[in-house]
Design an enzyme around this catalytic site. Structure first.
Site, PDB file in Angstrom:
ATOM      1  N   GLY A 272       0.766  -1.233   0.000  1.00 56.00           N
ATOM      2  CA  GLY A 272       0.000   0.000   0.000  1.00 56.00           C
ATOM      3  C   GLY A 272       0.799   1.285   0.000  1.00 56.00           C
ATOM      4  O   GLY A 272       0.230   2.355   0.215  1.00 56.00           O
TER       5      GLY A 272
ATOM      6  N   SER B  37      16.588  -8.698  17.211  1.00 61.99           N
ATOM      7  CA  SER B  37      16.545  -7.302  17.639  1.00 61.99           C
ATOM      8  C   SER B  37      15.784  -7.075  18.935  1.00 61.99           C
ATOM      9  O   SER B  37      15.778  -5.969  19.462  1.00 61.99           O
ATOM     10  CB  SER B  37      15.945  -6.426  16.538  1.00 61.99           C
ATOM     11  OG  SER B  37      14.621  -6.812  16.284  1.00 61.99           O
TER      12      SER B  37
ATOM     13  N   LYS C 171      10.693   0.735  11.867  1.00 63.96           N
ATOM     14  CA  LYS C 171      10.427   0.590  13.300  1.00 63.96           C
ATOM     15  C   LYS C 171      10.099   1.939  13.934  1.00 63.96           C
ATOM     16  O   LYS C 171       9.224   2.031  14.813  1.00 63.96           O
ATOM     17  CB  LYS C 171      11.635  -0.045  13.988  1.00 63.96           C
ATOM     18  CG  LYS C 171      11.863  -1.508  13.618  1.00 63.96           C
ATOM     19  CD  LYS C 171      13.110  -2.071  14.274  1.00 63.96           C
ATOM     20  CE  LYS C 171      13.298  -3.538  13.918  1.00 63.96           C
ATOM     21  NZ  LYS C 171      14.526  -4.110  14.509  1.00 63.96           N
TER      22      LYS C 171
END
Length: 804
Positions: A376, A696, A739
């Protein structure tokens, strides 16, 4: 055998054998693929050892032998349950031993019998039998005589269809006046299945048996008649085709004499003109001329001629030398890109750089661009914008789920229905050899027994090789070097390294809420108004309401769900207008819930307050960045580690490393060294139905665990990302921009990142940096004072020095 066996060794002896006496116990021989009827004379080749012994034993005694059909002809040594119970007592008239150990025996059916018991089973089957006696008819009625006549006539018809009708057959049928004997004779000559023949054998009543034979005969007559008709039609069709061919050849000769060209000549002439006109390569032109000569020598209606026509059609319709002229105006191209897309400055700059080089060097090879980003964000529409800016044709294919190499390279011409692959098919459809060729979902290509499509793409997507791309169907080199390939993917992890190396990867991150708001007001809202048939005078959405839709009704990196929510509002307004409601509609924060319902997402953090043992990590998924909560708990146990939340192997290893770090530094936190001896540690990552992996979250796990150990809460506005080592070092991670955008959507104020990721901060938009504070760390000791409320960094350093 002489006259006794003059009709293919199978005859019926018209003798009354009802007075024949035979013993109650006799040898049994199973037979396969045949059912023996009474009065039937049949030669048998006996090869099975047990059957040979049965024949020899019968000959040694009185010549009587019970022949029973086995249910499954493939069984070599049938047991007593694998044979039918009703068979035929037969007389061995003649036996001949063959050199290979087999026996040839001539047997004649005497009477039906039922097996009562198996007396012996080892070397030879011996059975106790009960004779089945048919009661003779007192009187043959007119109805039975008519039935017998019908059976005789149908039998003669079948013999005639087969070409086996002779005078002897007719006289034999006429000479039998017993219904039962007639039924047995006809049944033995019909080509029935074993089950049908056995069913006839077991019918005791002669009239019922004759009626059943008549049913089977009628069916066989119909089949034989249809078979004869089909053979006749086929023969007529062949004759017609031959006649048409001769007539066509005569017409061709006549037209040649008159100077007129026939359709076939026109077709061949048309192919020659097209071959010259399309200006194909020399190799391709030679192949086309070769195939055209083959077509000229073939019959016009043959299957091979149709295959050659299809091949020639593809050769002449491919754009060997057809190109669109690039209209390269850098300012106009920038305007087109800005009109269709907001933001994405790095991608637009790369596209404009390509156009600039193309303008200066017309012979440059087309680059292979790969747009990577969450769904998108506008990857596919960017390809269309490039084609519009250059005024090139645009071709799009989707590679998602493709597992057949032939989809890319095509099939060999030896296969029925063979066609070229999707690349050449796309070029044929657009009609030029330099389009913008978009391949969507390159990361979702699979491989199975039909080959690896990604391996087939290696040649097409390599600028050093694709000037001579070879499709299996054409089997000729086609130049793809002028094509501008644009690929899209959500992740690069699943793309084979050899294929990824041939592409220039351009990452598209998600949009910030400010960017979404501008895009929604500039692009999405006007488009939805137009698609739903509403004018801008009838509907308006306030800026605050648009911001609320973005933050409380969608949570995504892209824009698809946002456009759906705007479309929902437009549809509801369109219904009100269609129902006759007058006036204008203004959407504000106050009435937004009437159109979209209650909010689907809460923009603040899921946790209301800072909690002990609950830290906030950051995850990078194929749909963008998200926050990832990590929980830790301690309870009485045996020092075990429990890890839940459907974590992958790498993430589980990170959890173990975090626990090992905590255990190794207990003294720094003022804890007893043996605290883990009687304590279990449970680390859980919520949303357990979603698989998670990656290193992570290491520092987030360690922070949650240390928070529980020292009984102090983790700041709810602090998120962290970084890999942890056993010595507490914080290693770099990937996807920082995604992030950061995910953290912004979740209301995070501070993000702790590894120091080696400081270079990635240049990619993060300035408006994100203004709202989120980024703190870099080297060691886990740097993380704890920032993340855990009330954590005394000076005290930790004092303990560390004291320990040293």
């Amino acid at each position: 055998m002489g006259e006794t066996d003059k009709d293919d060794l199978i005859k019926m002896i018209d003798e009354d054998e009802n007075d024949t006496n035979f013993p109650e116990i006799m040898p049994l021989m199973p037979v396969r693929d045949v059912v023996i009827f009474t009065d039937m004379l049949l030669p048998l080749f006996v090869g099975r050892e047990k059957s040979v012994r049965a024949v020899e034993e019968a000959v040694r005694e009185d010549g009587f032998l019970l022949l029973v059909t086995q249910k499954d002809p493939n069984i070599e040594n049938p047991g007593q349950d694998e044979m039918f119970r009703i068979g035929t007592v037969s007389k061995v008239l003649r036996m001949l031993k063959l050199p290979d150990g087999r026996v040839k025996a001539l047997v004649q059916g005497i009477a039906k019998a039922k097996i009562l018991d198996f007396v012996r089973r080892k070397s030879v089957y011996r059975v106790k039998i009960e004779r089945i006696i048919e009661l003779p008819l007192k009187e043959i009625s007119i109805e039975i005589q008519a039935l017998m006549r019908i059976v005789r006539e149908n039998s003669e018809k079948i013999m005639a269809f087969r070409g086996e009708l002779t005078g002897d057959v007719g006289s034999i049928l006429e000479g039998i006046n017993d219904p039962g004997k007639l039924a047995d004779l006809v049944a033995s000559s019909l080509r029935l299945k074993i089950e049908e023949s056995q069913q006839l054998l077991e019918i005791i009543d002669p009239v019922k048996r004759l009626k059943k034979v008549n049913e089977l005969l009628s069916k066989e007559v119909q089949l034989s008649a249809m078979q004869a008709k089909i053979q006749s039609d086929v023969k007529e069709e062949i004759s017609k085709s031959q006649r048409d061919y001769y007539l066509r050849e005569q017409m061709r000769a006549i037209n040649k004499e008159l100077g007129d060209n026939d359709e076939r000549s026109q077709e061949l002439s048309s192919y020659r003109k097209k071959i010259k006109r399309c200006k194909m390569s020399k190799e391709a032109e030679q192949e086309a001329e070769k195939q055209l000569k083959r077509l000229e020598m073939m019959h016009a209606d043959s299957a091979e001629a149709s295959v050659i026509r299809t091949y020639l059609d593809w050769l002449v319709e491919l754009p060997w030398s057809k190109s669109t002229k690039d209209v390269i105006n850098i300012k106009h191209a920038k305007k087109v890109l800005d009109t269709d897309h907001y933001g994405l400055d790095n991608i637009k700059d790369r596209i404009l750089e390509y156009l600039s080089v193309r303008k200066l060097n017309l012979k440059m090879k087309g680059p292979i661009l790969c747009f990577v980003g969450p769904p998108g964000v506008g990857k596919t529409s960017l390809g269309k914008a490039i084609a519009t800016a250059m005024k090139r044709k645009f071709v799009r294919i989707s590679l998602g789920g493709i597992r057949d190499e032939a989809e890319i390279r095509g099939h060999r011409r030896t296969y029925i229905g063979a066609l070229p692959g999707r690349i050449l098919n796309g070029l044929k459809q657009c009609g030029t050899n330099n389009p913008v060729f978009m391949m969507d979902e390159i990361d979702k290509v699979g491989a199975d027994f039909r080959g690896d499509p990604s391996a087939a793409l290696l040649e097409a997507l390599d600028p050093e090789q694709n000037f001579a791309f070879s499709d299996h169907y054409l089997n000729l080199a086609f130049d793809l070097s002028k094509v501008m390939f644009v690929l899209t993917a959500n992740l690069t992890d699943t793309i084979p390294s050899a294929l990824l190396d041939r592409m220039e990867v351009i990452n598209l991150s998600g949009y910030t809420s400010e960017e979404k708001k501008i895009i929604a007001e500039t692009f999405l809202f006007p488009r939805q108004i137009k698609e739903n048939g509403i004018s801008t005078k009838k509907l308006s959405i306030s800026s605050e309401a648009m911001q609320q839709i973005i933050t409380e009704y969608t949570s995504e990196a892209g824009l698809r769900n946002l456009e759906r929510e705007i479309g929902t509002i437009c549809r509801k307004v369109a219904r009100k207008i269609a129902e006759g409601e007058k006036g204008t509609f203004h959407i504000s924060k106050k009435n937004l819930q009437k159109f979209l319902g209650v909010p689907k997402f809460i923009p603040e953090m899921d946790q209301e307050d800072s909690q002990i043992g609950l830290s906030t990590g950051l995850a990078w998924t194929q749909v963008g960045g998200e926050v990832l909560y990590v929980e830790a708990a301690l309870f009485v146990g045996k020092g075990e580690l429990i890890i839940t939340g459907q974590l992958g192997e790498v993430m589980q290893e990170s959890a173990r490393a975090a626990v090992s770090y905590a255990r190794a530094n207990l003294s720094l936190f003022g804890l007893e060294e043996n605290i883990f001896d009687n304590t279990d540690v449970h680390i859980h990552v919520p949303a357990g139905a979603i698989p998670k992996d990656g290193p992570s979250a290491g520092i987030a796990m360690a922070t949650a665990l240390i928070s529980v150990l020292i009984n102090k809460p983790v700041n709810k506005f602090v998120a962290m990302t970084g890999e942890i080592t056993l010595r507490g070092r914080v290693l770099p991670i990937g996807g920082l921009k995604e992030k950061a955008l995910g953290a912004l959507r979740a209301g995070i104020k501070t993000i702790i990142i590894p120091e080696k990721n400081i270079k990635d901060l240049t990619e993060i938009p300035q408006n994100v940096k203004r709202k989120i504070k980024f703190v870099t760390v080297k060691q886990m000791n740097d993380v704890l004072p920032l993340a855990i409320e009330g954590f005394n960094a000076d005290d930790l350093q004092h303990k560390k020095n004291k320990k040293a």
